[in-house]
Design a protein around this motif. Structure first.
Motif, PDB file in Angstrom:
ATOM      1  N   UNK A   1       0.845  -1.204   0.000  1.00  0.00           N
ATOM      2  CA  UNK A   1       0.000   0.000   0.000  1.00  0.00           C
ATOM      3  C   UNK A   1       0.879   1.252   0.000  1.00  0.00           C
ATOM      4  N   UNK A   2       0.562   2.228  -0.870  1.00  0.00           N
ATOM      5  CA  UNK A   2       1.400   3.412  -0.937  1.00  0.00           C
ATOM      6  C   UNK A   2       1.104   4.367   0.222  1.00  0.00           C
ATOM      7  N   UNK A   3       1.974   5.350   0.396  1.00  0.00           N
ATOM      8  CA  UNK A   3       1.880   6.265   1.538  1.00  0.00           C
ATOM      9  C   UNK A   3       0.601   7.097   1.493  1.00  0.00           C
ATOM     10  N   UNK A   4       0.146   7.467   0.293  1.00  0.00           N
ATOM     11  CA  UNK A   4      -1.087   8.247   0.181  1.00  0.00           C
ATOM     12  C   UNK A   4      -2.281   7.478   0.719  1.00  0.00           C
ATOM     13  N   UNK A   5      -2.337   6.174   0.403  1.00  0.00           N
ATOM     14  CA  UNK A   5      -3.436   5.348   0.903  1.00  0.00           C
ATOM     15  C   UNK A   5      -3.344   5.183   2.412  1.00  0.00           C
ATOM     16  N   UNK A   6      -2.128   4.984   2.914  1.00  0.00           N
ATOM     17  CA  UNK A   6      -1.944   4.836   4.356  1.00  0.00           C
ATOM     18  C   UNK A   6      -2.373   6.102   5.088  1.00  0.00           C
ATOM     19  N   UNK A   7      -2.005   7.247   4.522  1.00  0.00           N
ATOM     20  CA  UNK A   7      -2.392   8.518   5.127  1.00  0.00           C
ATOM     21  C   UNK A   7      -3.909   8.691   5.112  1.00  0.00           C
ATOM     22  N   UNK A   8      -4.536   8.361   3.976  1.00  0.00           N
ATOM     23  CA  UNK A   8      -5.990   8.488   3.854  1.00  0.00           C
ATOM     24  C   UNK A   8      -6.702   7.582   4.858  1.00  0.00           C
ATOM     25  N   UNK A   9      -6.188   6.361   5.044  1.00  0.00           N
ATOM     26  CA  UNK A   9      -6.790   5.438   6.012  1.00  0.00           C
ATOM     27  C   UNK A   9      -6.653   5.959   7.442  1.00  0.00           C
ATOM     28  N   UNK A  10      -5.507   6.553   7.746  1.00  0.00           N
ATOM     29  CA  UNK A  10      -5.317   7.159   9.076  1.00  0.00           C
ATOM     30  C   UNK A  10      -6.309   8.294   9.288  1.00  0.00           C
ATOM     31  N   UNK A  11      -6.499   9.112   8.261  1.00  0.00           N
ATOM     32  CA  UNK A  11      -7.392  10.263   8.367  1.00  0.00           C
ATOM     33  C   UNK A  11      -8.855   9.835   8.490  1.00  0.00           C
ATOM     34  N   UNK A  12      -9.266   8.835   7.736  1.00  0.00           N
ATOM     35  CA  UNK A  12     -10.675   8.421   7.822  1.00  0.00           C
ATOM     36  C   UNK A  12     -10.960   7.826   9.203  1.00  0.00           C
ATOM     37  N   UNK A  13     -10.001   7.100   9.754  1.00  0.00           N
ATOM     38  CA  UNK A  13     -10.206   6.531  11.093  1.00  0.00           C
ATOM     39  C   UNK A  13     -10.381   7.648  12.128  1.00  0.00           C
ATOM     40  N   UNK A  14      -9.555   8.678  12.024  1.00  0.00           N
ATOM     41  CA  UNK A  14      -9.675   9.807  12.947  1.00  0.00           C
ATOM     42  C   UNK A  14     -11.024  10.508  12.766  1.00  0.00           C
ATOM     43  N   UNK A  15     -11.427  10.695  11.517  1.00  0.00           N
ATOM     44  CA  UNK A  15     -12.692  11.394  11.239  1.00  0.00           C
ATOM     45  C   UNK A  15     -13.888  10.583  11.714  1.00  0.00           C
ATOM     46  N   UNK A  16     -13.855   9.259  11.529  1.00  0.00           N
ATOM     47  CA  UNK A  16     -14.949   8.398  11.981  1.00  0.00           C
ATOM     48  C   UNK A  16     -15.080   8.463  13.501  1.00  0.00           C
ATOM     49  N   UNK A  17     -13.943   8.431  14.196  1.00  0.00           N
ATOM     50  CA  UNK A  17     -13.970   8.487  15.660  1.00  0.00           C
ATOM     51  C   UNK A  17     -14.462   9.845  16.152  1.00  0.00           C
ATOM     52  N   UNK A  18     -14.118  10.909  15.439  1.00  0.00           N
ATOM     53  CA  UNK A  18     -14.628  12.241  15.793  1.00  0.00           C
ATOM     54  C   UNK A  18     -16.149  12.305  15.662  1.00  0.00           C
ATOM     55  N   UNK A  19     -16.682  11.508  14.734  1.00  0.00           N
ATOM     56  CA  UNK A  19     -18.135  11.468  14.531  1.00  0.00           C
ATOM     57  C   UNK A  19     -18.819  10.504  15.498  1.00  0.00           C
ATOM     58  N   UNK A  20     -18.046   9.930  16.416  1.00  0.00           N
ATOM     59  CA  UNK A  20     -18.624   9.117  17.486  1.00  0.00           C
ATOM     60  C   UNK A  20     -18.814   7.654  17.179  1.00  0.00           C
ATOM     61  N   UNK A  21     -18.144   7.165  16.143  1.00  0.00           N
ATOM     62  CA  UNK A  21     -18.264   5.744  15.785  1.00  0.00           C
ATOM     63  C   UNK A  21     -16.910   5.054  15.866  1.00  0.00           C
TER      64      UNK A  21
ATOM     65  N   UNK B   1     -12.253  -2.404   3.753  1.00  0.00           N
ATOM     66  CA  UNK B   1     -13.609  -1.860   3.930  1.00  0.00           C
ATOM     67  C   UNK B   1     -13.568  -0.338   3.912  1.00  0.00           C
ATOM     68  N   UNK B   2     -12.668   0.244   4.698  1.00  0.00           N
ATOM     69  CA  UNK B   2     -12.558   1.702   4.738  1.00  0.00           C
ATOM     70  C   UNK B   2     -12.124   2.253   3.380  1.00  0.00           C
ATOM     71  N   UNK B   3     -11.281   1.514   2.695  1.00  0.00           N
ATOM     72  CA  UNK B   3     -10.793   1.983   1.394  1.00  0.00           C
ATOM     73  C   UNK B   3     -11.931   2.089   0.381  1.00  0.00           C
ATOM     74  N   UNK B   4     -12.919   1.204   0.458  1.00  0.00           N
ATOM     75  CA  UNK B   4     -14.063   1.294  -0.456  1.00  0.00           C
ATOM     76  C   UNK B   4     -14.765   2.637  -0.319  1.00  0.00           C
ATOM     77  N   UNK B   5     -14.927   3.085   0.914  1.00  0.00           N
ATOM     78  CA  UNK B   5     -15.598   4.360   1.150  1.00  0.00           C
ATOM     79  C   UNK B   5     -14.723   5.533   0.705  1.00  0.00           C
ATOM     80  N   UNK B   6     -13.421   5.405   0.889  1.00  0.00           N
ATOM     81  CA  UNK B   6     -12.511   6.450   0.415  1.00  0.00           C
ATOM     82  C   UNK B   6     -12.557   6.564  -1.109  1.00  0.00           C
ATOM     83  N   UNK B   7     -12.527   5.431  -1.794  1.00  0.00           N
ATOM     84  CA  UNK B   7     -12.582   5.454  -3.261  1.00  0.00           C
ATOM     85  C   UNK B   7     -13.895   6.071  -3.736  1.00  0.00           C
ATOM     86  N   UNK B   8     -14.990   5.710  -3.047  1.00  0.00           N
ATOM     87  CA  UNK B   8     -16.306   6.233  -3.435  1.00  0.00           C
ATOM     88  C   UNK B   8     -16.402   7.746  -3.260  1.00  0.00           C
TER      89      UNK B   8
END
Length: 242
Positions: free
Chosen positions: A1-21, A29-36
């Protein structure tokens, strides 16, 4: 996995937790939502949280049992054929066996039931999160009484909102002339990424390519393959609870 994908996965996890989930889901699974959402972590996180909440309210058991969609199953209009040559489960819908539902709640549950079962049929022990399906919509011998633009729009909207990046290809076969304008209307509700995965098979060359791409072993004989049709409810998946 390239660094851009790793960074995006880190960011989505932080954003999901900020939203209370909880973001304790596998990377695919998370990558599918990022691609979408074009790798926009905040937009993808919102989409992911909406999916989590929808799933909890609409599918509390995490699956839809046969008993809740019996009327739709009785029509025997959906068929699950196993895996294509590329490892995607093949779902076939026969349009001439479908009639617009008077019970829209049951129909929506049926859409979830068939999508969940189709995806689960490709699990090798457990879900990885990036499984995709191939759909065939066979319009052979349909009449106006089978036409259900609302139902098709619902199906595609569910795919887009709650099953992002689950569709590999969708083939439309035997489209009658009167359905062209109906399909044009339905297409207005499709996102660009979904629309680009639709293949309308109109001639012999396209039919041969369709058979090559899906694989003769999984395609039923009437579509140029070697398999027998297997009704959705007759296809047994040991990983499902129903």
């Amino acid at each position: 996995m390239d660094q851009n994908h790793e960074h995006a996965l880190t960011q989505i996890r932080k954003s999901v937790e900020k939203l209370g989930c909880s973001a304790q889901y596998e990377d695919p699974t998370l990558m599918r939502f990022l691609i979408a959402r074009s790798m926009d972590a905040e937009k993808a996180a919102k989409m992911f949280v909406q999916w989590i909440k929808w799933r909890a309210s609409f599918v509390p058991l995490n699956y839809i049992p046969d008993s809740e969609v019996q009327d739709e199953l009785n029509a025997r209009k959906a068929y699950l054929q196993g895996l294509s040559k590329n490892g995607c489960p093949l779902l076939i819908i026969k349009g001439n066996k479908h009639f617009p539902s008077k019970d829209q709640l049951q129909f929506k549950k049926y859409v979830i039931h068939l999508l969940d079962k189709t995806i689960a049929s490709s699990f090798k022990g457990s879900e990885t999160g990036n499984e995709k399906l191939i759909g065939i919509l066979d319009l052979q011998q349909i009449s106006y009484k089978n036409v259900d633009a609302r139902g098709l729009i619902t199906g595609f909207q569910f795919l887009q909102a709650y099953y992002p990046e689950r569709l590999a290809k969708c083939y439309l076969l035997n489209m009658p002339r009167f359905f062209v304008s109906i399909w044009r209307f339905i297409s207005r509700f499709l996102e660009k990424a979904t629309f680009e995965k639709i293949v309308i098979v109109t001639n012999e060359e396209e039919r041969r390519e369709f058979i090559r791409n899906v694989g003769e072993e999984v395609l039923p004989e009437e579509y140029g393959g070697q398999a027998k049709l297997i009704a959705l409810q007759d296809f047994v998946i040991t990983s499902l609870d129903d």
